[in-house]
Motif scaffolding. Sequence first.
Motif, PDB file in Angstrom:
ATOM      1  N   SER A  71       0.897  -0.832   0.130  1.00 27.74           N
ATOM      2  CA  SER A  71       0.661  -0.010  -0.220  1.00 27.74           C
ATOM      3  C   SER A  71       1.015   1.057  -0.212  1.00 27.74           C
ATOM      4  O   SER A  71       1.496   1.096   0.795  1.00 27.74           O
ATOM      5  N   ASN A  72       0.973   2.305  -0.624  1.00 30.07           N
ATOM      6  CA  ASN A  72       1.120   3.850  -1.150  1.00 30.07           C
ATOM      7  C   ASN A  72       1.193   4.045  -0.214  1.00 30.07           C
ATOM      8  O   ASN A  72       1.134   5.677  -0.059  1.00 30.07           O
ATOM      9  N   GLY A  73      -0.295   4.266   0.284  1.00 30.61           N
ATOM     10  CA  GLY A  73      -0.806   5.177   1.385  1.00 30.61           C
ATOM     11  C   GLY A  73      -1.557   4.682   2.577  1.00 30.61           C
ATOM     12  O   GLY A  73      -1.479   3.459   2.961  1.00 30.61           O
ATOM     13  N   PRO A  74      -1.804   4.995   4.143  1.00 32.42           N
ATOM     14  CA  PRO A  74      -2.247   4.688   5.350  1.00 32.42           C
ATOM     15  C   PRO A  74      -3.261   3.322   4.531  1.00 32.42           C
ATOM     16  O   PRO A  74      -4.172   4.271   4.229  1.00 32.42           O
ATOM     17  N   LYS A  75      -3.385   2.718   4.907  1.00 28.14           N
ATOM     18  CA  LYS A  75      -4.485   1.573   5.487  1.00 28.14           C
ATOM     19  C   LYS A  75      -5.969   2.119   5.826  1.00 28.14           C
ATOM     20  O   LYS A  75      -6.917   2.190   5.986  1.00 28.14           O
ATOM     21  N   GLU A  76      -5.479   2.879   6.722  1.00 23.03           N
ATOM     22  CA  GLU A  76      -5.790   3.929   8.155  1.00 23.03           C
ATOM     23  C   GLU A  76      -7.221   4.430   7.077  1.00 23.03           C
ATOM     24  O   GLU A  76      -8.380   4.740   7.201  1.00 23.03           O
ATOM     25  N   CYS A  77      -6.546   4.927   5.527  1.00 26.79           N
ATOM     26  CA  CYS A  77      -7.682   6.240   4.788  1.00 26.79           C
ATOM     27  C   CYS A  77      -8.455   5.494   4.243  1.00 26.79           C
ATOM     28  O   CYS A  77      -9.196   5.967   3.635  1.00 26.79           O
ATOM     29  N   LEU A  78      -8.166   3.828   3.963  1.00 27.49           N
ATOM     30  CA  LEU A  78      -8.760   3.386   2.583  1.00 27.49           C
ATOM     31  C   LEU A  78     -10.148   2.192   3.739  1.00 27.49           C
ATOM     32  O   LEU A  78     -10.527   1.582   2.717  1.00 27.49           O
ATOM     33  N   GLU A  79     -10.206   2.436   5.542  1.00 24.13           N
ATOM     34  CA  GLU A  79     -11.050   1.301   6.125  1.00 24.13           C
ATOM     35  C   GLU A  79     -12.459   1.840   5.237  1.00 24.13           C
ATOM     36  O   GLU A  79     -12.811   2.428   5.556  1.00 24.13           O
ATOM     37  N   PHE A  80     -12.258   0.124   5.491  1.00 21.64           N
ATOM     38  CA  PHE A  80     -14.269   0.527   5.262  1.00 21.64           C
ATOM     39  C   PHE A  80     -14.850   0.538   6.962  1.00 21.64           C
ATOM     40  O   PHE A  80     -14.339   0.184   8.266  1.00 21.64           O
ATOM     41  N   ALA A  81     -15.795   1.441   6.592  1.00 21.48           N
ATOM     42  CA  ALA A  81     -16.702   1.486   7.788  1.00 21.48           C
ATOM     43  C   ALA A  81     -17.275   0.612   8.202  1.00 21.48           C
ATOM     44  O   ALA A  81     -17.744   0.785   9.402  1.00 21.48           O
ATOM     45  N   ASP A  82     -17.937  -0.284   7.849  1.00 24.91           N
ATOM     46  CA  ASP A  82     -18.688  -1.207   8.492  1.00 24.91           C
ATOM     47  C   ASP A  82     -18.114  -2.688   8.618  1.00 24.91           C
ATOM     48  O   ASP A  82     -18.186  -3.468   8.679  1.00 24.91           O
ATOM     49  N   TYR A  83     -16.093  -2.417   8.804  1.00 27.44           N
ATOM     50  CA  TYR A  83     -15.679  -4.055   8.761  1.00 27.44           C
ATOM     51  C   TYR A  83     -14.544  -3.079   9.132  1.00 27.44           C
ATOM     52  O   TYR A  83     -13.757  -2.835   8.074  1.00 27.44           O
ATOM     53  N   SER A  84     -14.259  -3.486   9.897  1.00 24.89           N
ATOM     54  CA  SER A  84     -12.100  -2.794  10.525  1.00 24.89           C
ATOM     55  C   SER A  84     -11.519  -4.046   9.762  1.00 24.89           C
ATOM     56  O   SER A  84     -11.976  -4.619  10.305  1.00 24.89           O
ATOM     57  N   PHE A  85      -9.993  -3.019   9.832  1.00 26.29           N
ATOM     58  CA  PHE A  85      -8.601  -4.008   9.541  1.00 26.29           C
ATOM     59  C   PHE A  85      -9.638  -4.927  11.284  1.00 26.29           C
ATOM     60  O   PHE A  85      -8.670  -6.439  10.549  1.00 26.29           O
ATOM     61  N   ASP A  86      -9.379  -4.239  12.533  1.00 25.40           N
ATOM     62  CA  ASP A  86      -9.372  -5.245  13.711  1.00 25.40           C
ATOM     63  C   ASP A  86     -10.402  -5.822  13.460  1.00 25.40           C
ATOM     64  O   ASP A  86     -10.272  -7.060  13.883  1.00 25.40           O
ATOM     65  N   GLU A 388     -12.896  13.684   9.445  1.00 30.36           N
ATOM     66  CA  GLU A 388     -11.686  14.229   9.383  1.00 30.36           C
ATOM     67  C   GLU A 388      -9.968  14.151   9.861  1.00 30.36           C
ATOM     68  O   GLU A 388      -8.865  14.330   9.530  1.00 30.36           O
ATOM     69  N   LEU A 389     -10.116  12.979  10.682  1.00 32.64           N
ATOM     70  CA  LEU A 389      -9.024  12.186  11.504  1.00 32.64           C
ATOM     71  C   LEU A 389      -8.214  11.633   9.920  1.00 32.64           C
ATOM     72  O   LEU A 389      -7.660  11.937   9.251  1.00 32.64           O
ATOM     73  N   ILE A 390      -9.533  11.185   9.182  1.00 34.61           N
ATOM     74  CA  ILE A 390      -8.306  10.072   7.922  1.00 34.61           C
ATOM     75  C   ILE A 390      -8.195  11.579   6.905  1.00 34.61           C
ATOM     76  O   ILE A 390      -6.398  11.521   6.219  1.00 34.61           O
ATOM     77  N   ARG A 391      -8.542  13.338   6.880  1.00 39.58           N
ATOM     78  CA  ARG A 391      -7.871  14.384   6.014  1.00 39.58           C
ATOM     79  C   ARG A 391      -6.159  14.193   6.708  1.00 39.58           C
ATOM     80  O   ARG A 391      -5.585  14.858   5.556  1.00 39.58           O
ATOM     81  N   LYS A 392      -6.346  14.407   7.983  1.00 37.17           N
ATOM     82  CA  LYS A 392      -5.284  15.220   8.902  1.00 37.17           C
ATOM     83  C   LYS A 392      -3.934  13.416   8.336  1.00 37.17           C
ATOM     84  O   LYS A 392      -3.165  13.999   8.058  1.00 37.17           O
ATOM     85  N   HIS A 393      -4.504  12.194   8.689  1.00 36.83           N
ATOM     86  CA  HIS A 393      -3.208  11.617   7.956  1.00 36.83           C
ATOM     87  C   HIS A 393      -2.918  11.542   6.466  1.00 36.83           C
ATOM     88  O   HIS A 393      -1.865  11.320   6.589  1.00 36.83           O
ATOM     89  N   PHE A 394      -3.736  11.550   5.901  1.00 34.89           N
ATOM     90  CA  PHE A 394      -2.800  12.514   4.287  1.00 34.89           C
ATOM     91  C   PHE A 394      -2.446  12.616   4.423  1.00 34.89           C
ATOM     92  O   PHE A 394      -0.603  12.805   3.654  1.00 34.89           O
ATOM     93  N   LYS A 395      -2.100  14.087   5.390  1.00 37.33           N
ATOM     94  CA  LYS A 395      -1.863  15.394   4.613  1.00 37.33           C
ATOM     95  C   LYS A 395      -0.111  15.123   5.798  1.00 37.33           C
ATOM     96  O   LYS A 395       0.744  15.183   5.305  1.00 37.33           O
TER      97      LYS A 395
END
Length: 443
Positions: A71-86, A388-395
């Motif tokens: 992945s060339n971006g944090p996986k957290e930025c593409l996480e599914f809201a209804d099915y988390s990585f955890d 908002e957290l995803i926006r912060k992560h991307f930056k």
Amino acid sequence: MTKVAIIGAGPCGLSMLRSFELAEKNGEKIPEVVCFEKQNDWGGLWNYSWRTGSDQFGDPVPNSMYRYLWSNGPKECLEFADYSFDEHFGKPIPSFPPREVLYNYIVGRVSKGNLKKKIKFNTRVINTIFKNDKFELSYQDKVNNKILKDNFDFVVVSTGHFSVPFIPEYKGMDTFPGRIMHSHDFRDAEEFRNKNVIVLGSSYSAEDIALQCNKYGAKSVTIGYRHNPMGFKWPNGMKEVHYLDKLVGKKAIFKDGTEQEADVVILCTGYLHHFPFLEENLQLKTRNRLYPPKLYKGVVWQDNHKLLYLGMQDQFHTFNMFDCQAWYARDVIMNKIKIPSNSEVEKDINKWVAMEEKLENPDQMIDFQTEYTKELHEMSDYPKIDFELIRKHFKEWEHHKVEDISTYRNKSFSSPVTGSVAPIHHTPWAAAMDDSSKTFLDK
């Protein structure tokens, strides 16, 4: 009963199937859904194949995925809201997983129900025409080589736009004695060990393939940019120069006077939005941009509101943006969202396109796409996720890349769904040669 065709079973098509599945679980009556997929399995781009050129049925291979892709971006930025990585892995995992791990996550979400039954695999849509208020789809069952037809009330195009390479020509290519290929056919960086590699382009694939070649032992990697350099601090053995002028024998000569021995030229020159399976007046015609014109809310075809496109944008946001688009598209199809008048539609498209055309840097682009995704998110019942957290992560991620392009994948981010913080991976990316799920997930 309303009948819906979904073309493509990659991340966008799977988002669409998932949105209907959840509506049905909530007790809603959903339309009849048929998904067409020309590969033999779901996952789209993430369904890695060694094949290039044509498949066993003579169909062009749509897949541009290579081995050793992380992945060339944090996986957290593409996480599914209804099915988390955890939820999927049963524990927090590092922020930059390799291809196999991400594929496992994508298909894990859709594997539990009976969605696979709705997909016709090894099936290529040949043509789609709109007449008498219906779409007539002609499609080929590739295994039995049969052409069939069916009618649908709605069509969702979710074929992605990373399948049909744009291949420019440079002077001297016809006499170059080395290898010339497009990144679409790149599969394994090992092939270029001890070779002088020229990479042409300045997008994500140029950046990543150049780094891959360096990581797996290329003798030198020279990146030729056309307009603006990526400008990163490249590791030893890599450099960025201006625009290939010509190839002379085994030498690449650039506009800034650089001359470089070359064994291979990899064209990372992008892809075409290409929809030969739709009649002319249904085809989206655009270059790669954050807001393609003629798509209301980035989804609904302006000239025919029964045709919907998913994932056609240039992307910072990916899977959860596709989800927001799919949930919105589902509600349009199920008549829960009314499309306004033609003049309102036009006005809304023009507003977003005008904003997009003023964007000047990655931070502004991230803000633009975050605002777009948030607007869509508010229009459906897609579960809560912290954009908002995803926006912060991307930056932060953009700034990490500028600090050091070789080490940004060693950082850790927090989940916008569960809040859990990713552990640091046991091996820095530059030294992690084995990209198997087993090795990645083992402590």
